[in-house]
Design a protein around this motif. Structure first.
Motif, PDB file in Angstrom:
ATOM      1  N   TRP A 153      25.417  35.753  71.776  1.00 48.52           N
ATOM      2  CA  TRP A 153      26.238  35.477  70.611  1.00 48.52           C
ATOM      3  C   TRP A 153      26.266  36.729  69.739  1.00 48.52           C
ATOM      4  O   TRP A 153      25.418  37.617  69.855  1.00 48.52           O
ATOM      5  CB  TRP A 153      25.644  34.342  69.776  1.00 48.52           C
ATOM      6  N   THR A 154      27.257  36.793  68.838  1.00 50.42           N
ATOM      7  CA  THR A 154      27.263  37.824  67.799  1.00 50.42           C
ATOM      8  C   THR A 154      27.383  37.133  66.449  1.00 50.42           C
ATOM      9  O   THR A 154      27.961  36.043  66.345  1.00 50.42           O
ATOM     10  CB  THR A 154      28.431  38.825  67.979  1.00 50.42           C
ATOM     11  N   SER A 155      26.827  37.784  65.431  1.00 48.42           N
ATOM     12  CA  SER A 155      26.789  37.129  64.127  1.00 48.42           C
ATOM     13  C   SER A 155      26.889  38.150  63.003  1.00 48.42           C
ATOM     14  O   SER A 155      26.460  39.303  63.146  1.00 48.42           O
ATOM     15  CB  SER A 155      25.483  36.337  63.979  1.00 48.42           C
ATOM     16  N   VAL A 156      27.462  37.703  61.866  1.00 48.42           N
ATOM     17  CA  VAL A 156      27.506  38.502  60.651  1.00 48.42           C
ATOM     18  C   VAL A 156      27.492  37.534  59.472  1.00 48.42           C
ATOM     19  O   VAL A 156      27.903  36.379  59.602  1.00 48.42           O
ATOM     20  CB  VAL A 156      28.761  39.415  60.619  1.00 48.42           C
ATOM     21  N   LYS A 157      27.015  37.991  58.341  1.00 45.97           N
ATOM     22  CA  LYS A 157      26.979  37.156  57.148  1.00 45.97           C
ATOM     23  C   LYS A 157      28.137  37.523  56.233  1.00 45.97           C
ATOM     24  O   LYS A 157      28.340  38.692  55.901  1.00 45.97           O
ATOM     25  CB  LYS A 157      25.654  37.342  56.399  1.00 45.97           C
ATOM     26  N   LEU A 158      28.919  36.548  55.822  1.00 46.84           N
ATOM     27  CA  LEU A 158      30.053  36.751  54.939  1.00 46.84           C
ATOM     28  C   LEU A 158      29.882  35.828  53.740  1.00 46.84           C
ATOM     29  O   LEU A 158      30.014  34.608  53.863  1.00 46.84           O
ATOM     30  CB  LEU A 158      31.368  36.450  55.672  1.00 46.84           C
ATOM     31  N   GLY A 159      29.534  36.391  52.603  1.00 43.03           N
ATOM     32  CA  GLY A 159      29.238  35.570  51.427  1.00 43.03           C
ATOM     33  C   GLY A 159      27.968  34.777  51.662  1.00 43.03           C
ATOM     34  O   GLY A 159      26.917  35.330  51.974  1.00 43.03           O
ATOM     35  N   TYR A 162      27.239  32.272  57.573  1.00 41.41           N
ATOM     36  CA  TYR A 162      27.109  33.065  58.784  1.00 41.41           C
ATOM     37  C   TYR A 162      28.304  32.764  59.694  1.00 41.41           C
ATOM     38  O   TYR A 162      28.666  31.588  59.887  1.00 41.41           O
ATOM     39  CB  TYR A 162      25.813  32.737  59.524  1.00 41.41           C
ATOM     40  N   LEU A 163      28.865  33.803  60.233  1.00 38.19           N
ATOM     41  CA  LEU A 163      29.914  33.643  61.250  1.00 38.19           C
ATOM     42  C   LEU A 163      29.284  33.926  62.608  1.00 38.19           C
ATOM     43  O   LEU A 163      28.594  34.938  62.783  1.00 38.19           O
ATOM     44  CB  LEU A 163      31.079  34.609  61.009  1.00 38.19           C
ATOM     45  N   PHE A 164      29.530  33.060  63.567  1.00 35.26           N
ATOM     46  CA  PHE A 164      29.010  33.235  64.920  1.00 35.26           C
ATOM     47  C   PHE A 164      30.169  33.226  65.919  1.00 35.26           C
ATOM     48  O   PHE A 164      31.107  32.421  65.797  1.00 35.26           O
ATOM     49  CB  PHE A 164      28.054  32.102  65.308  1.00 35.26           C
ATOM     50  N   ARG A 165      30.096  34.117  66.888  1.00 35.01           N
ATOM     51  CA  ARG A 165      30.988  34.038  68.048  1.00 35.01           C
ATOM     52  C   ARG A 165      30.111  33.792  69.260  1.00 35.01           C
ATOM     53  O   ARG A 165      29.313  34.636  69.666  1.00 35.01           O
ATOM     54  CB  ARG A 165      31.802  35.323  68.222  1.00 35.01           C
ATOM     55  N   GLN A 166      30.297  32.598  69.854  1.00 34.94           N
ATOM     56  CA  GLN A 166      29.432  32.173  70.949  1.00 34.94           C
ATOM     57  C   GLN A 166      30.023  32.460  72.323  1.00 34.94           C
ATOM     58  O   GLN A 166      29.325  32.404  73.330  1.00 34.94           O
ATOM     59  CB  GLN A 166      29.164  30.665  70.821  1.00 34.94           C
ATOM     60  N   GLY A 167      31.330  32.721  72.370  1.00 33.67           N
ATOM     61  CA  GLY A 167      31.995  32.990  73.638  1.00 33.67           C
ATOM     62  C   GLY A 167      33.415  33.459  73.383  1.00 33.67           C
ATOM     63  O   GLY A 167      33.816  33.719  72.241  1.00 33.67           O
TER      64      GLY A 167
END
Length: 418
Positions: A153-159, A162-167
């Motif tokens: 997965w990839t992740s970033v914090k926005l405000g 957390y935003l995750f992209r799992q696929g």
């Protein structure tokens, strides 16, 4: 320098909006900031007019679905897919807009990728942009702009989220305080899927790897790989172009606006095209007129030839020259035809004044320089009129015998230049 303006809209009008100008050639931030609310989008109007605009929207407002839909054609699948989701969606299908993505490869698990968003929400986003005179060709759920990795997965914090992209077609938005709870549920779901495919107990020990571009609380079953922290919108800007999906499809697809310079060129081209068309029309009409005049002249030549040689039945313009040469050869005993032609030209007014008299044959004696005409007319008076006309033209005329043949009179003339 190629630059793109990224605008991350919020779910509600009163919420803050982030923006960033990214140089796609230098791969660096040109400018960035935050607006208080949607009404402040007018502050970006000038920046938007000079750059390509990509709009990011909260992924939690967009539902991504992967379906296995019966049907061979893509169109048939897309028509059927929304109704297969009726039981899974909180809203009625009629209240939602469905946008479709190109699948990496159709599998037994999914051959149709779609994104569902409330029409009202989508139209609200577009209304905010329109009010600020901002035109964007592309709109994308923010989490889909995260880097895509097949094994993690990839992740970033926005405000505070957390935003995750799992696929490829799997994203998730999680409030910071709910991450531990959501993490346990996600891990359990992942292990359950693996267990259904694998009969041994290896699924119980399965861990999920996350490449995180922000600090993320460690949870059992997750391997957190800390990546260099970046401005969230800068990370999304770097990878947004790798995703070809666009929410703006069908009735919401933005038509390309022509620049004022292009419009000016098109106007000039239109005027030039009209002028060319008028010019061609004028020349076409002129050519038609000339063709008509040429046809009339050609017909006059044929008519005059038939008048001089009435016994000729078929006359073709292309052969009149050769036919005249034959006639001249027949009436001239020498090669010197100049005197004969001059004499013949002088006779033309007399024939014109007595059109009822028609020559049947012409014979020119070059030695005596005398022209003999065998003619036919309606009566004797016309022969006398023709003789008078010749004498007025200063010709020496000897009139031969005349014979009455039914309703016509034949006779002959011997003519010399005076």
């Amino acid at each position: 320098m190629a630059e793109t303006l990224f605008i991350r809209l919020a779910s509600k009008q009163e919420q803050a909006i982030s923006w960033l100008v990214w140089s796609t050639s230098e791969l660096e931030i040109i400018a960035s900031g935050e607006l208080a609310n949607a009404s402040a989008l007018t502050e970006l109007t000038e920046k938007a007019n000079q750059r390509k605009v990509v709009v990011l929207v909260p992924a939690n407002d967009v539902s991504l679905k992967q379906l296995q839909v019966p049907g061979k054609s893509q169109r048939a699948r897309q028509m059927a897919a929304p109704y297969m989701l009726e039981d899974d969606l909180a809203q009625d299908v009629e209240q939602l807009f469905f946008a479709y993505a190109t699948s990496q490869n159709d599998t037994q698990d999914a051959n149709c990728l779609l994104a569902a968003v409330e029409r009202e929400q989508l139209e609200q986003w577009l209304a905010w942009l329109a009010a600020a005179d901002i035109s964007a060709k592309k709109m994308l759920p923010d989490a889909l702009a995260l880097p895509y990795e097949t094994e993690s997965w990839t992740s970033v914090k926005l405000g505070q989220q957390y935003l995750f992209r799992q696929g490829f077609w799997q994203v998730m938005t999680v409030d910071q305080t709910l991450w531990p709870v959501v993490a346990e549920l996600a891990l359990a779901s992942e292990r359950e899927k693996l267990a259904s495919k694998d009969q041994d107990n290896s699924a119980d020990n399965h861990t999920i790897k996350i490449n995180s571009y922000a600090e993320l609380e460690a949870i059992d079953g997750f391997e957190i790989v800390q990546q260099p922290e970046e401005l969230p919108l800068a990370l999304l800007a770097q990878h947004a172009e790798q995703t070809s999906f666009n929410l703006l499809q069908g009735p919401y697809q933005v038509k390309t606006k022509r620049s004022p310079m292009v419009k000016s060129w098109l106007l000039a081209a239109g005027v030039a095209g009209l002028a060319l068309l008028l010019n061609l029309g004028y020349k076409g009409a002129k050519l038609y007129q000339l063709n008509q005049e040429q046809a009339a002249i050609e017909q006059q030549i044929i008519d005059r030839y038939k008048q001089v040689f009435p016994q000729t039945k078929k006359v073709r313009l292309g052969t009149i020259r050769s036919q005249l040469k034959q006639k001249l050869a027949g009436v001239s005993s020498a090669n010197n035809d100049a005197h004969f032609l001059t004499l013949l030209a002088r006779l033309e007014p007399a024939f014109a004044r007595v059109p009822q008299l028609k020559p049947e044959s012409l014979k020119y004696d070059n030695k005596r320089q005398e022209l003999r005409i065998q003619a036919i007319a309606s009566n004797y008076q016309q022969f006398e009129q023709f003789k008078n006309q010749l004498e007025r033209l200063q010709f020496k005329v000897s009139q031969g015998s005349q014979n009455n043949q039914g309703d016509q009179v034949t006779g002959s003339f011997s003519i010399k230049a005076g």
